[in-house]
Structures are given as structure tokens and as C-alpha cells.
Design a protein around this motif. Structure first.
Motif, mmCIF file in Angstrom:
data_model
loop_
_atom_site.group_PDB
_atom_site.id
_atom_site.type_symbol
_atom_site.label_atom_id
_atom_site.label_comp_id
_atom_site.label_asym_id
_atom_site.label_seq_id
_atom_site.Cartn_x
_atom_site.Cartn_y
_atom_site.Cartn_z
ATOM 1 N N ALA A 8 0.850 -1.189 0.000
ATOM 2 C CA ALA A 8 0.000 0.000 0.000
ATOM 3 C C ALA A 8 0.887 1.240 0.000
ATOM 4 C CB ALA A 8 -0.900 -0.002 1.231
ATOM 5 N N TRP A 9 0.720 2.068 -0.996
ATOM 6 C CA TRP A 9 1.514 3.288 -1.162
ATOM 7 C C TRP A 9 0.788 4.430 -0.466
ATOM 8 C CZ3 TRP A 9 1.734 5.528 -6.830
ATOM 9 C CH2 TRP A 9 2.298 6.810 -6.818
ATOM 10 N N VAL A 10 1.401 4.946 0.597
ATOM 11 C CA VAL A 10 0.810 6.048 1.369
ATOM 12 C C VAL A 10 1.829 7.166 1.510
ATOM 13 C CG1 VAL A 10 -0.755 4.554 2.660
ATOM 14 C CG2 VAL A 10 1.499 5.034 3.585
ATOM 15 N N VAL A 22 -2.674 -6.359 2.532
ATOM 16 C CA VAL A 22 -1.511 -6.042 1.714
ATOM 17 C C VAL A 22 -0.273 -6.742 2.268
ATOM 18 C CG1 VAL A 22 -2.437 -3.827 0.952
ATOM 19 C CG2 VAL A 22 -1.011 -3.929 3.012
ATOM 20 N N ASP A 23 0.701 -6.926 1.404
ATOM 21 C CA ASP A 23 1.953 -7.570 1.817
ATOM 22 C C ASP A 23 2.906 -6.596 2.495
ATOM 23 O OD1 ASP A 23 1.463 -10.223 0.562
ATOM 24 O OD2 ASP A 23 1.503 -9.052 -1.285
ATOM 25 N N GLY A 24 2.720 -5.322 2.207
ATOM 26 C CA GLY A 24 3.641 -4.351 2.766
ATOM 27 C C GLY A 24 3.088 -2.945 2.716
ATOM 28 N N VAL A 25 3.876 -2.022 3.250
ATOM 29 C CA VAL A 25 3.531 -0.602 3.247
ATOM 30 C C VAL A 25 4.693 0.150 2.619
ATOM 31 C CG1 VAL A 25 2.986 1.426 4.649
ATOM 32 C CG2 VAL A 25 2.110 -0.825 5.314
ATOM 33 N N PRO A 60 3.508 -6.453 11.726
ATOM 34 C CA PRO A 60 3.905 -7.869 11.787
ATOM 35 C C PRO A 60 5.257 -8.094 11.123
ATOM 36 C CG PRO A 60 1.604 -7.658 11.154
ATOM 37 C CD PRO A 60 2.164 -6.263 11.150
ATOM 38 N N GLY A 61 5.991 -9.053 11.642
ATOM 39 C CA GLY A 61 7.358 -9.274 11.184
ATOM 40 C C GLY A 61 7.493 -9.555 9.706
ATOM 41 N N GLU A 62 6.467 -10.181 9.108
ATOM 42 C CA GLU A 62 6.557 -10.522 7.687
ATOM 43 C C GLU A 62 6.171 -9.364 6.774
ATOM 44 O OE1 GLU A 62 2.368 -11.584 9.053
ATOM 45 O OE2 GLU A 62 4.431 -11.678 9.852
ATOM 46 N N THR A 63 5.763 -8.235 7.344
ATOM 47 C CA THR A 63 5.345 -7.097 6.536
ATOM 48 C C THR A 63 6.538 -6.487 5.813
ATOM 49 O OG1 THR A 63 3.580 -6.570 8.098
ATOM 50 C CG2 THR A 63 4.235 -4.839 6.557
ATOM 51 N N LEU A 64 6.401 -6.278 4.515
ATOM 52 C CA LEU A 64 7.432 -5.611 3.731
ATOM 53 C C LEU A 64 7.336 -4.117 3.991
ATOM 54 C CD1 LEU A 64 9.547 -6.164 1.390
ATOM 55 C CD2 LEU A 64 7.748 -5.365 -0.141
#
Length: 337
Positions: free
Chosen positions: A116-118, A150-153, A179-183
Motif C-alpha cells: 500500500a503506497w501512502v 496487503v503484503d507491505g507498506v 507484523p514481522g513478515e510485513t514488507l
């Protein structure tokens, strides 16, 4: 008063000397041929527009984009989910179709990660990363986005001053709470082409034109990915722009830790404004500059790619330049347009 004028003149003279020296350096670097191995390894990114999460783009548009993502070796996409408010909040109404987009996208491209692009502007009177309450709301918004699937931020705050402590504090908080797996990734501005340029120009200019390599390194330590926005440089010619990208690539590779995925931003849009000459900042020139900069390292850096800006603005000619110049170089260069 005389002392003050002497200081001003000395600073301006230093700026001129630095600018001329840097111009000579970067133009010379845009020469020769890149190494045959300095090509895509399939770990590239693409910035994707807001239309994907507000209902304007759907299956028909994804059908057109899918082969370009696959053939372009794009492993990550950054989907714009809406600007933050100046208080750091993110209104869910800005991305009503996010979960539907994720289902659609993953059914077609299950191996591509979606972040997610913020972001928001961070000048005076707008979003202030120096305020703890603002940072708290940004992290809360990030947590909700991860909960949405989403996989990441991917953060994009502009313009962050060189050595700004607020961005570091935000990234530390996000890393601790997501969370640790978040990109976790971020766009970053261009970096000083020579050591000391950022400090010298900062003496005479009201805004930092570059980050120092040291600050880039400190920011990158808190991230999984860094995307250097190597465009909107103000370079007047293709040769100067290409050489600037060569140097950006070299400096970024030295500054960003090797366990952090480094992406060099590549322009694929038509904007013509005070800090961009579209005839100079071409997709083809950027990619050749990236390949030359990568070649200077002597070997393929693991976790290195490009990030194309953007899906909603790239023309067929710019996609061709991307494919021929990076994803599958074959000795020819596509023409932007």
C-alpha cells in the motif's frame, strides 16, 4: 553587514564550484557500454495509481497490464491508497475497493507482492513527521492496511529534509509494530553525487536538494526496500541526466546495506515542469544510466532492481524502452513516446 555579505558570496561561490564540478563528473560517466550482466534479475517494482482501489480500474485494465508485469520482471507493486491527512490519518473511504483489488490481482499475479503506497507532503503547515501524534496516526493507518491484506507498506513523504529525525522515528515505530513478515519500503529523494554537496548547498538554499549518503544509509537500515526517485532532477540534457543516474546508482549502492533491496526509480511519464525536461529525462537514458552504474560495481548486486513510475502514465514507447533497456536487453533501445 560586510561580514554577512562575504559569507553569502563565499557560499554562492562554493555552490557554483560544486555544481560545475558535479556536472563535469556526471556527464563523463554516461559513456561506454554497460556490462552484459548488468540487467534485470526479476526483482523490480511498479508504482500503480489510485484508480485500482477506487473502482475506476478493474479486470479489463489488469488484463492489459498483466503481460507487462510478467515480462518486465516486476516482483513488487506499490498501489496508491490515498494521501494521508495532514494529521496523519488515512480515511478508508479513499480506498473502498482495496480488498476487491487484492483478490483480483492475486488471482492473476499470485507471485507479485502488493504494498500500500501512502504518503503526503511534509512541508510547513502540512504533515509534520516531527510530531509524535502524527507519527502514531501514520502507523495506525499502516496497521489497518496490513490487516486489509496487503503484503507491505510503501511510504512516500516529500520533501523530507536531509538528516530529518522524524522519518527515522516513524520507521522505527512502524518496524516495531507491524507484523514481522510485513514488507516495509519507502521512496527516497536523490542523493548527493559527491560527498559534502548536500551540506554545501544547504548553506545557500532554503530546501535540501539532496540527501547525504550517510542519511540514506540510516534510513535504509529500518527498511526492507528503498526506491531512489532518480527523476525530476532538473538536468537539461539527456547526457547530463544519464550521467546523474549513473552516479546516483553508484552512491546508493554504497550507502544502502546489502541486505536491503535497492531500487532505482525510472521515469515513465510526460510531465514537463521546472525540475523536469522530458526530452532529457527519458526512460531509456535512466535505464542505461542504471546499467552503467551497476556495471561500475564490478559484479551483480543481490537485491537490486528498478522501480517504474508509473502504470497510469507510461506510454507504449516507454514500456518498450523498459523492456529493451532493462528487462530483456537485446542491443536495441526502444524510443520513449
Amino acid at each position: 553587514m560586510k561580514w554577512f555579505l562575504q559569507r553569502v558570496l563565499a557560499a554562492l561561490a562554493a555552490v557554483v564550484v560544486v555544481a560545475l564540478g558535479a556536472a563535469v563528473l556526471v556527464r563523463v560517466q554516461f559513456t561506454g557500454d554497460p556490462a552484459s550482466w548488468a540487467v534485470s534479475d526479476g526483482s523490480n517494482a511498479l508504482w500503480m495509481g489510485h484508480a485500482w482501489v477506487d473502482g475506476r480500474s478493474g479486470e479489463a485494465e489488469l488484463e492489459q497490464l498483466k503481460p507487462r508485469i510478467e515480462q518486465g520482471g516486476i516482483s513488487d507493486v506499490y498501489v496508491h491508497v490515498g494521501p494521508l491527512g495532514f494529521d496523519g490519518r488515512l480515511d478508508p473511504a479513499k480506498h473502498p475497493e482495496l480488498e476487491g483489488f487484492l483478490r483480483m490481482f492475486r488471482s492473476e499475479l499470485p507471485d507479485v507482492r502488493v504494498s500500500a503506497w501512502v504518503g503526503q507532503r511534509v512541508e510547513k503547515g502540512e504533515l509534520d513527521l516531527g510530531e509524535e501524534a502524527v507519527r502514531e496516526r501514520v502507523v495506525e493507518a499502516s496497521e489497518r492496511l496490513v490487516e486489509s491484506g496487503v503484503d507491505g507498506v510503501h511510504y512516500n513523504f516529500e520533501p523530507v529534509p536531509n538528516n530529518d529525525p522524524g522519518l527515522i522515528a516513524l520507521l522505527e515505530s512502524a518496524r516495531d509494530r507491524l507484523p514481522g513478515e510485513t514488507l516495509l519500503s519507502s521512496s527516497v529523494p536523490t542523493v548527493e553525487p559527491l560527498a559534502g554537496v548536500a551540506f554545501t548547498l544547504g548553506l545557500a538554499l532554503s530546501k535540501d536538494p539532496f540527501w547525504s549518503a550517510g542519511y540514506l544509509g540510516r534510513v535504509a537500515e529500518h527498511l526492507d526496500q528503498v526506491a531512489v526517485m532518480s527523476y525530476d532532477t532538473g538536468m537539461p540534457t539527456e547526457g547530463l541526466y544519464g550521467g546523474f543516474v549513473v552516479r546516483q546508482t553508484q552512491v546508493a549502492m554504497d550507502a544502502v546495506p546489502e541486505d536491503v533491496h535497492l531500487l532505482m526509480g525510472v521515469p515513465a511519464y510526460a510531465d514537463d515542469h521546472a525540475v523536469r525536461n522530458p526530452e532529457a529525462e527519458t526512460t531509456a537514458a535512466a535505464l542505461r544510466g542504471v546499467r552503467l552504474g551497476l556495471s561500475e560495481g564490478g559484479q551483480r548486486r543481490e537485491g537490486f532492481g528498478t522501480a517504474l513510475y508509473a502504470d497510469f502514465s507510461a506510454t507504449g514507447g516507454q514500456w518498450e524502452s523498459y523492456m529493451d533497456g532493462w528487462a530483456r536487453p537485446d542491443g536495441s533501445q526502444g524510443q520513449d513516446g
